[in-house]
Design an enzyme around this catalytic site. Sequence first.
Site, PDB file in Angstrom:
ATOM      1  N   SER A 298       0.813  -1.216   0.000  1.00 24.56           N
ATOM      2  CA  SER A 298       0.000   0.000   0.000  1.00 24.56           C
ATOM      3  C   SER A 298       0.848   1.267   0.000  1.00 24.56           C
ATOM      4  CB  SER A 298      -0.957  -0.040   1.197  1.00 24.56           C
ATOM      5  OG  SER A 298      -1.939   0.957   1.104  1.00 24.56           O
ATOM      6  N   ASP A 309      10.157   5.214 -10.399  1.00 21.94           N
ATOM      7  CA  ASP A 309       9.777   5.792 -11.690  1.00 21.94           C
ATOM      8  C   ASP A 309      10.574   7.052 -12.011  1.00 21.94           C
ATOM      9  OD1 ASP A 309       8.011   3.780 -12.110  1.00 21.94           O
ATOM     10  OD2 ASP A 309       6.199   5.014 -12.095  1.00 21.94           O
ATOM     11  N   LYS A 323      -0.716  -4.275  -3.160  1.00 20.49           N
ATOM     12  CA  LYS A 323      -2.007  -3.669  -2.800  1.00 20.49           C
ATOM     13  C   LYS A 323      -2.084  -2.285  -3.431  1.00 20.49           C
ATOM     14  CE  LYS A 323      -4.936  -2.203   1.014  1.00 20.49           C
ATOM     15  NZ  LYS A 323      -4.963  -0.773   0.622  1.00 20.49           N
TER      16      LYS A 323
END
Length: 463
Positions: A298, A309, A323
């Site tokens: 999460s 990224d 999740k």
Amino acid sequence: MKSKLGVTFAVAGAFAAGIVAGPMVGAVAQEGSRAETYRLLSLFGDVFGRVRAEYVETVRDRELVENALNGMLSGLDPHSSYLSPRNFEDMRVQTRGEFGGLGIEVTQEGGYIRVISPIDETPAARAGIRPGDMITHLNGNTTQGLTLQEAVEQMRGERGTSIRITVRREGEARPLELAITRDVIRPQIVRFRMEGNDVGYIRVTSFNEQTETNLRRAVQTLRNQAGTNLRSIVLDLRNNPGGLLDQAVQVTDDLLDQGEIVSTRARRNEDAQRWNARSGDITGGIPLVVLINGGSASASEIVAGALQDHRRAIVMGTRSFGKGSVQTVIPLGSGNGAIRLTTARYYTPSGRSIQATGIEPDIEVQSSRQDNSQQASAQRERDREQDLRRALRNEGSNATQAAPPPPPPPMNLPQATLDRIQRQPPEGFPSLDPTKPETDFQLQQALVLARSLGPAPQRRAQR
């Protein structure tokens, strides 16, 4: 008979009125006619009345309704649930950073309770509870058939009281019986120290209201201690089950100078949201290594995914939990508790949905030795979001354009550095103990990588 019918229609009418007056009727009506909706609510009222009148023992109306709410929500996905007034208050206390119980993050799977992660330095962690353990009994009573909230409520209690927990663990022939004494849980959610005189180590165990403040304090302290010798920082998110979305955003913002952090997409396009970083990296651009594993879920995946990224950090370890959904807690009014409802999926800056897939590390490093057998391979792929009953599917494949793959590591690492990083611990390496770097193989390899990043301390001091 007249009395029973009166109860039936009164209950059905009350539920129907609540839905007609509320915002949900439009959504319900989209799936069928309003007449069908009333018919189903009448069915609910009929069952409610029959159980209330004919069950072998007297049952409180509130108990029946709360059970119905639990069933309705838990039947959607593993993370939606009804919170009774007591559980709602417990959740609010927990997000403030202090709560009573065992110190364990759990989910529901196959009718039993599965451990996502124990919280460091809590009764559960000291008793040896591990991620992936299946809790089958509490005080000798089976957890089969309990809702997640009921199981959590049984595990909580007054400080000093004890509970017997039976767990089934992968690789153990027999169930394990553990006696755990409850305590007031004040988890130290951010821990930090210097590893040598050139690498800072920060471990974040969860994301509550105190996380970002404590992270800032940790970074500032490390920079004060090491001065110009600080070469890089290892951010340890292993076995971090997540927590508050806004804290994940703020932590990531602290480590980025610009760019998107995360976006969420809900059922309606107008409910989509996007968060962007503001100028200012609290580390001053010091290279980062982020550690993750199957217990990183999460909010911790939001942080790792954004830093990966943007090529702000090298992510090391094993694939995360996966999740990729957002739960909104919706209060139901005074004395009625709340519902925790899955309302959106989140996406990393490159457009990746990690729901049921997780974050793949740039450099995979196992915590324990694995062979190449099919059994070992299957074991590595278990105990993640994709294995949970009714888990949301990953919708990335349904997009008009496939989400881009995760970027390569953020720096051109020399082959000599990559050759120094071992992917599996040698034969006979001690079990993982995050409190002792000499027995934590993944941390050892992260330190090897961290010391290869950035300028050497001597050169930095001369600038």
